[in-house]
Write a protein that holds these residues in place. Structure first.
Motif, mmCIF file in Angstrom:
data_model
loop_
_atom_site.group_PDB
_atom_site.id
_atom_site.type_symbol
_atom_site.label_atom_id
_atom_site.label_comp_id
_atom_site.label_asym_id
_atom_site.label_seq_id
_atom_site.Cartn_x
_atom_site.Cartn_y
_atom_site.Cartn_z
ATOM 1 N N TYR A 35 -110.535 48.381 45.404
ATOM 2 C CA TYR A 35 -109.210 48.434 45.231
ATOM 3 C C TYR A 35 -108.913 49.621 44.410
ATOM 4 N N GLY A 38 -103.908 50.081 39.963
ATOM 5 C CA GLY A 38 -102.095 49.921 40.375
ATOM 6 C C GLY A 38 -101.266 50.710 39.232
ATOM 7 N N ARG A 152 -101.745 38.199 49.525
ATOM 8 C CA ARG A 152 -101.214 38.938 48.401
ATOM 9 C C ARG A 152 -101.881 38.632 47.197
ATOM 10 N N GLU A 156 -104.086 41.020 44.562
ATOM 11 C CA GLU A 156 -103.654 41.330 43.307
ATOM 12 C C GLU A 156 -104.624 40.599 42.257
ATOM 13 N N TYR A 159 -106.208 43.564 40.227
ATOM 14 C CA TYR A 159 -105.747 44.615 39.268
ATOM 15 C C TYR A 159 -104.481 44.332 38.799
ATOM 16 N N ASN A 160 -103.680 42.982 38.934
ATOM 17 C CA ASN A 160 -102.390 42.618 38.576
ATOM 18 C C ASN A 160 -102.565 41.950 37.192
ATOM 19 N N ASP A 360 -90.687 44.797 42.512
ATOM 20 C CA ASP A 360 -91.750 44.762 43.029
ATOM 21 C C ASP A 360 -92.109 43.237 43.848
ATOM 22 N N ARG A 363 -93.480 39.183 42.252
ATOM 23 C CA ARG A 363 -94.663 39.107 41.610
ATOM 24 C C ARG A 363 -94.204 38.310 40.171
ATOM 25 N N TYR A 366 -94.857 34.567 40.701
ATOM 26 C CA TYR A 366 -96.105 34.282 40.995
ATOM 27 C C TYR A 366 -96.541 33.102 40.598
ATOM 28 N N ASN A 425 -102.191 43.478 49.974
ATOM 29 C CA ASN A 425 -101.146 43.394 49.031
ATOM 30 C C ASN A 425 -99.835 43.701 49.764
ATOM 31 N N TRP A 445 -97.618 49.067 44.454
ATOM 32 C CA TRP A 445 -98.558 49.315 43.469
ATOM 33 C C TRP A 445 -99.080 50.634 43.610
#
Length: 540
Positions: A35, A38, A152, A156, A159-160, A360, A363, A366, A425, A445
């Motif tokens: 990945y 982001g 998704r 994520e 990296y989220n 975005d 998110r 989430y 994603n 991202w």
């Protein structure tokens, strides 16, 4: 409410659970290098570094000032992200030093692995909550697997640092709340206070756990009057412990805890810049989003089998509540249903009513997604029981058809995750690619920028390769080069558009075609018919 015996796991099932989570750990080891970096990752890391400097100055000022990079790190007063808690980011910065990650490539690969492992912990927390809610470890594991098979969320989780980590912390908070409500002991009250404080220190939205705690403690006292003193005593213990955890884990609050926390919390209802987002084919301000923005995004990005089962679960829970409202609330199962409903719809309604800024996709919500999956579990349970009770051939045949469609739907989702890797994603559940890119944001991202830069350097052997992108997405290009090997990174030159040999775009804030003056399109990345990335090259 399931009995204790219903939650006893046989040895073979414990091995199954261990194997499931072992596979997830192995997946992280195998996939974390795939990945890109982001949009917010560098800013999140910088926030952790600034806080590390602040803490070092407070605890060991002389030692801190002798560090080589000390003068290059901004002070806390210059930190634009001070309103974001660092309970996760600060230890992560320390861990980088412990493992000796210095080059940006090593740093972000390491961070991607750690965030995945953290999210696996969140999946485990959902498994435990699901087992309690649905009365079966197998059903709890099914809900945990559904979270993994949410494209998704899967992507994520590498990296989220904000939303997926917070999802896990919030789920832990729901689990500790339910355990305390069932048995309001002092240790469980203390554990819940720590869990809530930790969630708040990851995202300020964790204060919703405080509201849920107060509301459901009152409801529990109403349903079980003999426990009101123990519940009240637990709340009295939680308050100072919660405050202590929040302040201790968030250095920004150390000097002016009340005013700084109020400022941080109020920042969630606004955004610093008037950013535009593509929604239903129109570019609109994030400050002027229609009420249906989040519900529509949830619908188009959640696998359809989960949506169908969620609606069935909602009908089951709603029917029980409407049939005998007070009787439903007097049962432990009914109150657990209400907690899950509040977990899902409370944040959604708060954003709609308060006109909070979200962007975005969805998110920022989430952390409510596990509640949707739990209700989907209720729907699946009800469907299974209904099929078992069916006595007519058509009814049983309909059950087989429904089960077949469910298996096909889940199989298709899993297959899409494999085919789309590492761009899960940009998953849309039922929209064709061309429709999705016309109506909604794509790779917000900027992860595909990495592939574009790698393609350019692989096909151009020049000692210096000048590359440009739009000024508004310059950060995407900068992030893309962080994962390059040092020798390749040294060849890349980020220049203004007029000086570039190559122009790279991920179509953020520019969903339409580009002029011929940028050159010939030499590389395109498409995922399920949706264009993520284009590379243009000028004629020499």
């Amino acid at each position: 409410m399931p009995s204790t015996s219903a939650l006893v796991r046989p040895v073979w099932f414990r091995w199954l659970v261990g194997a499931f989570f072992g596979v997830l750990v192995g997946l992280g080891g195998a996939l974390h290098r795939d990945y890109g970096v982001g949009w917010d990752e560098q800013l999140d890391r910088l926030n952790g570094i600034i806080n590390a400097k602040y803490v070092a100055l407070k605890l060991a000022p002389e030692l801190a000032r002798r560090q080589a990079t000390f003068a290059q790190i901004p002070d806390m007063r210059d930190n634009q992200d001070a309103d974001h808690g660092v309970l996760y980011q600060l230890p992560l910065v320390v861990l980088e030093k412990v493992v000796g990650a210095e080059d940006s490539r090593d740093v972000y690969f390491f961070r991607h692995l750690v965030i995945w492992l953290t999210c696996v912990g969140g999946i485990y927390a959902l498994y435990r909550v699901g087992a309690r809610y649905l009365g079966s470890g197998a059903w709890g594991l099914a809900v945990a697997a559904a979270l993994v098979l949410s494209p998704r969320m899967f992507a994520e989780s590498f990296y989220n640092y904000k939303d997926l980590v917070f999802l896990g912390f919030f789920t832990v908070g729901i689990g500790t709340l339910h355990r305390w409500l069932r048995q309001p002991t002092w240790p469980r009250a203390a554990l819940h206070a720590v869990a809530v404080g930790a969630a708040i220190d990851v995202r300020t939205m964790g204060v919703l756990l405080v509201a849920l705690t107060l509301g459901f403690a009152g409801l529990e006292a109403w349903a079980r009057p003999a426990l009101w003193r123990r519940l009240a005593g637990g709340l009295l213990l939680m308050v100072p412990l919660l405050v202590a955890v929040v302040v201790a884990g968030w250095p920004y609050l150390w000097e002016h805890p009340v005013s700084h926390f109020v400022a941080a919390f109020s920042s969630f209802s606004r955004y610093r810049a008037d950013m535009l987002t593509l929604y239903l084919g129109r570019e609109i301000s994030v400050r002027e989003l229609p009420w249906h923005y989040a519900p529509v995004w949830i619908l188009v990005t959640t696998p359809l089998p989960y949506v169908a089962l969620f609606l069935a679960g909602l009908v089951v829970v709603g029917a029980a509540a409407v049939r005998r409202p007070l009787g439903w609330l007097r049962t432990a199962a009914g109150r657990f249903d209400l907690l899950v409903l509040a977990w899902l719809f409370g944040p959604l309604l708060a954003i709609i009513v308060l006109h909070s800024v979200v962007y975005d996709g969805w998110r920022h919500l989430y952390f409510a997604y596990p509640a949707l999956l739990l209700l989907a579990g209720r729907g699946a349970q009800a469907a299974g029981r209904g099929w078992q009770r069916a006595t007519t051939r058509p009814a049983r045949l309909a059950g087989y058809v429904a089960a077949g469609l469910l298996v096909l739907g889940l199989g298709h989702t899993a297959w899409r995750m494999v085919l789309d890797h590492p761009y899960q994603n940009v998953y849309f559940s039922f929209l064709p690619g061309a429709t999705a890119e016309r109506l909604f944001e794509r790779d917000y991202w900027g992860l595909s920028g990495r592939e574009g830069v790698e393609w350019i350097l692989a096909h151009d052997s020049s000692a210096a390769v000048p590359v440009a992108t739009e000024p508004r997405t310059a950060l995407m290009l900068h992030n893309a080069q962080l994962l390059l090997p040092p020798a390749e990174r040294a060849r890349l030159r980020m220049v203004p558009v007029g000086q570039a040999r190559y122009f790279l775009t991920t179509y953020r804030w520019h969903p339409g075609p580009y002029p011929d003056s940028l050159g010939r399109e030499v590389y395109t990345k498409r995922v399920n018919g949706l264009t993520l990335l284009s590379v243009f090259k000028r004629a020499q």
